[in-house]
Structures are given as structure tokens and as C-alpha cells.
Design a protein around this motif. Structure first.
Motif, PDB file in Angstrom:
ATOM      1  N   THR A 313      49.061  -6.206  38.446  1.00  0.00           N
ATOM      2  CA  THR A 313      47.861  -6.903  37.962  1.00  0.00           C
ATOM      3  C   THR A 313      47.169  -6.071  36.881  1.00  0.00           C
ATOM      4  OG1 THR A 313      47.631  -7.714  40.214  1.00  0.00           O
ATOM      5  CG2 THR A 313      45.784  -8.125  38.731  1.00  0.00           C
ATOM      6  N   MET A 314      47.131  -4.753  37.062  1.00  0.00           N
ATOM      7  CA  MET A 314      46.506  -3.874  36.065  1.00  0.00           C
ATOM      8  C   MET A 314      47.260  -3.984  34.740  1.00  0.00           C
ATOM      9  SD  MET A 314      45.663  -0.635  38.545  1.00  0.00           S
ATOM     10  CE  MET A 314      44.632   0.438  37.554  1.00  0.00           C
ATOM     11  N   LEU A 315      48.584  -4.013  34.819  1.00  0.00           N
ATOM     12  CA  LEU A 315      49.392  -4.123  33.601  1.00  0.00           C
ATOM     13  C   LEU A 315      49.201  -5.478  32.927  1.00  0.00           C
ATOM     14  CD1 LEU A 315      52.744  -2.532  34.781  1.00  0.00           C
ATOM     15  CD2 LEU A 315      51.150  -1.601  33.075  1.00  0.00           C
ATOM     16  N   LYS A 316      49.179  -6.527  33.744  1.00  0.00           N
ATOM     17  CA  LYS A 316      49.058  -7.887  33.190  1.00  0.00           C
ATOM     18  C   LYS A 316      47.757  -8.094  32.428  1.00  0.00           C
ATOM     19  CE  LYS A 316      50.025 -11.946  34.967  1.00  0.00           C
ATOM     20  NZ  LYS A 316      50.442 -13.058  35.811  1.00  0.00           N
ATOM     21  N   TYR A 317      46.670  -7.529  32.968  1.00  0.00           N
ATOM     22  CA  TYR A 317      45.361  -7.799  32.378  1.00  0.00           C
ATOM     23  C   TYR A 317      44.760  -6.595  31.659  1.00  0.00           C
ATOM     24  CZ  TYR A 317      45.685 -11.888  35.414  1.00  0.00           C
ATOM     25  OH  TYR A 317      46.100 -13.021  36.033  1.00  0.00           O
ATOM     26  N   GLY A 318      45.511  -5.489  31.592  1.00  0.00           N
ATOM     27  CA  GLY A 318      44.989  -4.312  30.912  1.00  0.00           C
ATOM     28  C   GLY A 318      43.803  -3.692  31.638  1.00  0.00           C
ATOM     29  N   ILE A 319      43.862  -3.624  32.967  1.00  0.00           N
ATOM     30  CA  ILE A 319      42.780  -3.035  33.763  1.00  0.00           C
ATOM     31  C   ILE A 319      43.145  -1.564  34.016  1.00  0.00           C
ATOM     32  CG2 ILE A 319      41.664  -3.087  36.046  1.00  0.00           C
ATOM     33  CD1 ILE A 319      42.476  -6.149  36.016  1.00  0.00           C
ATOM     34  N   ASP A 320      42.178  -0.638  33.780  1.00  0.00           N
ATOM     35  CA  ASP A 320      42.564   0.769  33.910  1.00  0.00           C
ATOM     36  C   ASP A 320      41.962   1.484  35.110  1.00  0.00           C
ATOM     37  OD1 ASP A 320      40.014   0.884  33.076  1.00  0.00           O
ATOM     38  OD2 ASP A 320      40.420   1.831  31.130  1.00  0.00           O
ATOM     39  N   ASP A 321      41.201   0.772  35.936  1.00  0.00           N
ATOM     40  CA  ASP A 321      40.632   1.421  37.118  1.00  0.00           C
ATOM     41  C   ASP A 321      40.840   0.526  38.333  1.00  0.00           C
ATOM     42  OD1 ASP A 321      39.077   2.591  39.105  1.00  0.00           O
ATOM     43  OD2 ASP A 321      37.437   3.108  37.728  1.00  0.00           O
ATOM     44  N   ILE A 322      41.624   1.010  39.279  1.00  0.00           N
ATOM     45  CA  ILE A 322      42.006   0.198  40.450  1.00  0.00           C
ATOM     46  C   ILE A 322      40.791  -0.192  41.291  1.00  0.00           C
ATOM     47  CG2 ILE A 322      42.403   2.102  42.086  1.00  0.00           C
ATOM     48  CD1 ILE A 322      44.963   0.631  42.975  1.00  0.00           C
ATOM     49  N   ARG A 323      39.725   0.635  41.217  1.00  0.00           N
ATOM     50  CA  ARG A 323      38.554   0.380  42.070  1.00  0.00           C
ATOM     51  C   ARG A 323      37.830  -0.905  41.707  1.00  0.00           C
ATOM     52  NH1 ARG A 323      36.813   6.546  41.212  1.00  0.00           N
ATOM     53  NH2 ARG A 323      37.260   5.784  39.119  1.00  0.00           N
ATOM     54  N   LEU A 324      38.037  -1.387  40.470  1.00  0.00           N
ATOM     55  CA  LEU A 324      37.409  -2.652  40.048  1.00  0.00           C
ATOM     56  C   LEU A 324      37.825  -3.810  40.960  1.00  0.00           C
ATOM     57  CD1 LEU A 324      37.838  -2.355  36.182  1.00  0.00           C
ATOM     58  CD2 LEU A 324      35.662  -2.510  37.412  1.00  0.00           C
ATOM     59  N   PHE A 325      39.038  -3.720  41.514  1.00  0.00           N
ATOM     60  CA  PHE A 325      39.512  -4.795  42.390  1.00  0.00           C
ATOM     61  C   PHE A 325      38.713  -4.911  43.682  1.00  0.00           C
ATOM     62  CE2 PHE A 325      43.784  -3.928  40.308  1.00  0.00           C
ATOM     63  CZ  PHE A 325      43.739  -5.075  39.530  1.00  0.00           C
ATOM     64  N   TYR A 326      38.143  -3.790  44.114  1.00  0.00           N
ATOM     65  CA  TYR A 326      37.493  -3.797  45.432  1.00  0.00           C
ATOM     66  C   TYR A 326      35.966  -3.775  45.337  1.00  0.00           C
ATOM     67  CZ  TYR A 326      42.225  -2.094  45.844  1.00  0.00           C
ATOM     68  OH  TYR A 326      43.571  -1.941  45.695  1.00  0.00           O
ATOM     69  N   ASP A 327      35.411  -3.443  44.163  1.00  0.00           N
ATOM     70  CA  ASP A 327      33.954  -3.404  44.011  1.00  0.00           C
ATOM     71  C   ASP A 327      33.354  -4.798  44.086  1.00  0.00           C
ATOM     72  OD1 ASP A 327      33.953  -0.711  43.772  1.00  0.00           O
ATOM     73  OD2 ASP A 327      33.852  -0.660  41.581  1.00  0.00           O
ATOM     74  N   ASN A 328      34.161  -5.790  43.689  1.00  0.00           N
ATOM     75  CA  ASN A 328      33.709  -7.182  43.693  1.00  0.00           C
ATOM     76  C   ASN A 328      32.452  -7.449  42.866  1.00  0.00           C
ATOM     77  OD1 ASN A 328      35.778  -8.394  45.068  1.00  0.00           O
ATOM     78  ND2 ASN A 328      34.939  -7.831  47.064  1.00  0.00           N
ATOM     79  N   HIS A 329      32.344  -6.788  41.713  1.00  0.00           N
ATOM     80  CA  HIS A 329      31.260  -7.128  40.798  1.00  0.00           C
ATOM     81  C   HIS A 329      31.575  -8.477  40.175  1.00  0.00           C
ATOM     82  CE1 HIS A 329      29.224  -3.411  41.195  1.00  0.00           C
ATOM     83  NE2 HIS A 329      30.190  -2.684  40.668  1.00  0.00           N
ATOM     84  N   LEU A 330      30.537  -9.329  40.117  1.00  0.00           N
ATOM     85  CA  LEU A 330      30.796 -10.692  39.599  1.00  0.00           C
ATOM     86  C   LEU A 330      31.233 -10.679  38.144  1.00  0.00           C
ATOM     87  CD1 LEU A 330      28.126 -12.921  41.349  1.00  0.00           C
ATOM     88  CD2 LEU A 330      30.587 -12.836  41.725  1.00  0.00           C
ATOM     89  N   TYR A 331      30.714  -9.734  37.340  1.00  0.00           N
ATOM     90  CA  TYR A 331      31.105  -9.745  35.926  1.00  0.00           C
ATOM     91  C   TYR A 331      32.604  -9.494  35.784  1.00  0.00           C
ATOM     92  CZ  TYR A 331      30.954  -4.625  36.008  1.00  0.00           C
ATOM     93  OH  TYR A 331      31.176  -3.319  36.315  1.00  0.00           O
ATOM     94  N   PHE A 332      33.177  -8.738  36.723  1.00  0.00           N
ATOM     95  CA  PHE A 332      34.625  -8.492  36.694  1.00  0.00           C
ATOM     96  C   PHE A 332      35.374  -9.733  37.197  1.00  0.00           C
ATOM     97  CE2 PHE A 332      38.450  -7.044  39.064  1.00  0.00           C
ATOM     98  CZ  PHE A 332      39.179  -6.542  37.995  1.00  0.00           C
ATOM     99  N   LEU A 333      34.970 -10.225  38.361  1.00  0.00           N
ATOM    100  CA  LEU A 333      35.670 -11.369  38.963  1.00  0.00           C
ATOM    101  C   LEU A 333      35.578 -12.616  38.085  1.00  0.00           C
ATOM    102  CD1 LEU A 333      34.584 -10.853  42.675  1.00  0.00           C
ATOM    103  CD2 LEU A 333      36.741 -10.201  41.595  1.00  0.00           C
ATOM    104  N   ASP A 334      34.366 -12.827  37.486  1.00  0.00           N
ATOM    105  CA  ASP A 334      34.170 -14.021  36.644  1.00  0.00           C
ATOM    106  C   ASP A 334      35.101 -14.031  35.434  1.00  0.00           C
ATOM    107  OD1 ASP A 334      32.325 -15.091  38.282  1.00  0.00           O
ATOM    108  OD2 ASP A 334      30.582 -14.662  37.027  1.00  0.00           O
ATOM    109  N   SER A 335      35.516 -12.835  34.985  1.00  0.00           N
ATOM    110  CA  SER A 335      36.343 -12.804  33.778  1.00  0.00           C
ATOM    111  C   SER A 335      37.729 -13.380  34.031  1.00  0.00           C
ATOM    112  CB  SER A 335      36.433 -11.372  33.234  1.00  0.00           C
ATOM    113  OG  SER A 335      37.090 -10.548  34.156  1.00  0.00           O
ATOM    114  N   PHE A 336      38.063 -13.663  35.299  1.00  0.00           N
ATOM    115  CA  PHE A 336      39.376 -14.254  35.583  1.00  0.00           C
ATOM    116  C   PHE A 336      39.304 -15.770  35.704  1.00  0.00           C
ATOM    117  CE2 PHE A 336      39.612  -9.901  36.799  1.00  0.00           C
ATOM    118  CZ  PHE A 336      40.857  -9.526  36.327  1.00  0.00           C
ATOM    119  N   LYS A 337      38.078 -16.313  35.509  1.00  0.00           N
ATOM    120  CA  LYS A 337      37.901 -17.761  35.681  1.00  0.00           C
ATOM    121  C   LYS A 337      38.762 -18.562  34.728  1.00  0.00           C
ATOM    122  CE  LYS A 337      33.536 -18.502  37.904  1.00  0.00           C
ATOM    123  NZ  LYS A 337      32.100 -18.607  37.750  1.00  0.00           N
ATOM    124  N   THR A 338      38.849 -18.081  33.485  1.00  0.00           N
ATOM    125  CA  THR A 338      39.564 -18.878  32.484  1.00  0.00           C
ATOM    126  C   THR A 338      41.020 -18.476  32.353  1.00  0.00           C
ATOM    127  OG1 THR A 338      38.709 -17.314  30.876  1.00  0.00           O
ATOM    128  CG2 THR A 338      37.527 -19.396  31.114  1.00  0.00           C
TER     129      THR A 338
END
Ligand code: DAH
Length: 339
Positions: A313-338
Motif C-alpha cells: 500500500t505504501m508503494l502504491k500510494y507513495g506513503i512513507d510512514d507506516i504509522r499513518l495507517f493506524y493514526d486514523n487522521h481524517l485528512y489521511f483517510l479522506d484522501s483515499f475517497k477518490t
């Protein structure tokens, strides 16, 4: 007081009555004409100074006006009160509506579903297993005996009763083979646990295990299916390469790399300038593993693989910090809406 002045009072009163448009104007009007010192009240009082004949005529006229105004003001007050109530409960239908907040699948769930879909199309079936595992299923049956140095590769959370949190999804291979007879084609997503934490590692993460066992499964099947998986996941132009590796439960073992999704193989920071990125481990099922589940090694062959969901998933979306997956910040999660 003359007849003329009563006519004037009447005319002005009726005119002003028409101009009343709210409750405060109405009460001002009532005071002005009908209050203790109101125009009509004073005029009525002034009647007593008139000769009887005039008093009778003008008195009748004034009283009629007074009654008329009182009645009009009462009904006008009711109308204005109703209008006020309407105004307060009214809503503007031209205002834009409020959109309900709609959630979205977590990026890891998305990846798991996408990968499972690819294998479902190839005739694989989804299975699962327990997160609290025995030492036997997690290690021993996978050809990792107590003394084996490969146990050091996976820092394990042990429980007080001797059980452990599975360090990989591979024990599901063992459970499935014990429950079924070949042919087997399964894919098993799930959480796994290792005592490890930094920007790339989390003590809990997700893997997907794959296993195919049949009477004529070869290394070519492994390469073909995993190449198809890589192209479906990362795009048709993706190139793959297989490198020899070591896992106790497969022989031969390999790691599969894909051409770097960021630089297309040119070399960049993500692929450490190699142009390649490792995405999974795999190999032909080791005869010791078949023996642990009582499969005839003359009759059955198989291949297995295991991949990390976070990494893909990090490779697919260019995410560089694994902790973003578990923090559940809406600004991060919302970016997958589209996406
Ligand atoms: N279980 C391995 C790990 O967690 C991944 C893996 C490698 C699984 C090779 C397999 C395999 O089934 O064949 O690192």
C-alpha cells in the motif's frame, strides 16, 4: 370639535391602519388612537362640551369608528402573529443542503480486497486463521525447529501460556492442509505481530499468504501467477524479477522484485537507486512441510508466498510512514475517497 375634524380623524386613522406591517407598529397605532390619551379617546371626551344634537351624531360616528378600529386591530394582530410564526419556522429551500459525511474503506482494507480479488479470479479461495497461534503451527510445522536460527528473523510476542501472536500468516498453510486434501488454492489475509517499531515497521501489520497445491504445480506456475499479480496490482508495464532467497518452509525459495513504481526502474531514493523493489517472499513448498501435514511428497507439489500489505500500500500510494495507517487522521483517510 367640528364634523370636519372627525372626518379628518377617520380618514387619517384608516390610512395609517393600512400602513401597519408589524406588531410594534400595531401597538404604537393602538396607543395613538385608542390609548388613554389617544386621538379617539380624547375626541370622545370632548363630546361633552357639544350641544346635545351634535353630540349624538358625532358620538355615534366616533363610537362606530372606535369599534371598527378595535375589531380591525384585533384581527390584524392575529394575522401578524401567524405571519411571524411562519417566518420563524420557515426554511429557505434555496440554501444548499448539508452533505452527510460518508466514510471510505481504509487503504489497507482496499489493498487486501484488491489483492484477494485478483486471486479470486484465478480460482483461489479466501481462508483465515487465529491470531493467537501455537508454537507448532507458527514455527515447528513450517520446518522452523526450536534451535533454528530462522526464529531470530521474527521477534516474537510470546503469551504466558506458551502460545504466541502469529509472526506471519504462514501457519494458515498448515491449518488448511491439515483440514483439506489437494487440490488447494487459498489466499489468507490477516494481522501478524512482531516486536518491531519504526517508520517502516509496526508491531502489528498485515500479510497475505498464498498456497497452491496440486499434482503438477511447478516453479513456472509460481512465476506466472505472481507475475500476473504484480502487473494487475502495479500496472501492465511493471517488470518483475526473481532472486534466490531462503525460507525454511520453501525450497527453492525466492524473493520477487518489481521495477520501481516511482522511477520506473531509473533509480531513485525509494528503490535505493537499484530500480527494483522487493515485494514478496515465495517458493516451492518444502518436503518437510508436506511431511508435517502427512501429504505424499511423491504425489503433491505446491508453491507458497507471503506479502506485506502495508508495504504494498505504501508503494502504491507513495506513503512513507507506516504509522499513518493506524493514526486514523481524517485528512489521511479522506484522501483515499477518490482513489
Ligand atoms: N512468512 C514469510 C515472512 O513472514 C513470508 C513468506 C515467504 C511466506 C515465503 C511464504 C513463502 O509462504 O513461501 O517473512
Amino acid at each position: 370639535m367640528a364634523v370636519a375634524s372627525i372626518k379628518e380623524i377617520k380618514q387619517k386613522a384608516l390610512e395609517e391602519l393600512k400602513a401597519i406591517s408589524d406588531l410594534s407598529q400595531l401597538s404604537e397605532y393602538r396607543v395613538k388612537y385608542l390609548g388613554k390619551k389617544g386621538v379617539i379617546t380624547l375626541a370622545l371626551k370632548a363630546l361633552k362640551d357639544l350641544p346635545p344634537e351634535e353630540r349624538r351624531i358625532l358620538g355615534a360616528e366616533l363610537n362606530e369608528l372606535k369599534d371598527f378600529l378595535e375589531e380591525r386591530l384585533d384581527s390584524l394582530k392575529r394575522e401578524l402573529l401567524l405571519a411571524e410564526e411562519d417566518r420563524l419556522t420557515d426554511f429557505d429551500i434555496t440554501l444548499p443542503g448539508r452533505r452527510p459525511e460518508i466514510g471510505t474503506l481504509h487503504p489497507l482494507t482496499k489493498t487486501i480486497r484488491e489483492i484477494c480479488d485478483i486471486f479470486l479470479r484465478l480460482g483461489f479461495e479466501i481462508v483465515s486463521g487465529p491470531e493467537v497461534e501455537s508454537d507448532y503451527y507458527n514455527f515447528t510445522a513450517l520446518n522452523i525447529p526450536e534451535w533454528h536460527p530462522a526464529r531470530d528473523m521474527q521477534a516474537t510476542f510470546y503469551l504466558e501460556n506458551g502460545a504466541l501472536l502469529r509472526t506471519h500468516t504462514s501457519p494458515i498453510q498448515i491449518r488448511t492442509m491439515l483440514q483439506r486434501t489437494p487440490p488447494i488454492r487459498i489466499i489468507a489475509p490477516g494481522k501478524v505481530y512482531r516486536c518491531d517499531a519504526d517508520v517502516r515497521h509496526s508491531p502489528m501489520f498485515h500479510q497475505i499468504e498464498g498456497l497452491m497445491v496440486d499434482s503438477d504445480v511447478s516453479f513456472a506456475d509460481l512465476k506466472g501467477i505472481l507475475t500476473y499479480f504484480a502487473k494487475e496490482t502495479f500496472g501492465e508495464r511493471t517488470k518483475v524479477r526473481f532472486r534466490p532467497s531462503y525460507f525454511p518452509f520453501t525450497e527453492p525459495s525466492l524473493e520477487m522484485d518489481i521495477s520501481c513504481v516511482i522511477c520506473d526502474g531509473e533509480g531513485c531514493r525509494v528503490c535505493s537507486n537499484t530500480g527494483w523493489i522487493e515485494i514478496l517472499g515465495a517458493g516451492m513448498v518444502h518436503p518437510e512441510v508436506f511431511r508435517a501435514v502427512n501429504y505424499d511428497t511423491e504425489k503433491w507439489q505446491g508453491f507458497a508466498f507471503g506479502l506485506g500489505v502495508e508495504r504494498i500500500t505504501m508503494l502504491k500510494y507513495g506513503i512513507d510512514d507506516i504509522r499513518l495507517f493506524y493514526d486514523n487522521h481524517l485528512y489521511f483517510l479522506d484522501s483515499f475517497k477518490t482513489l
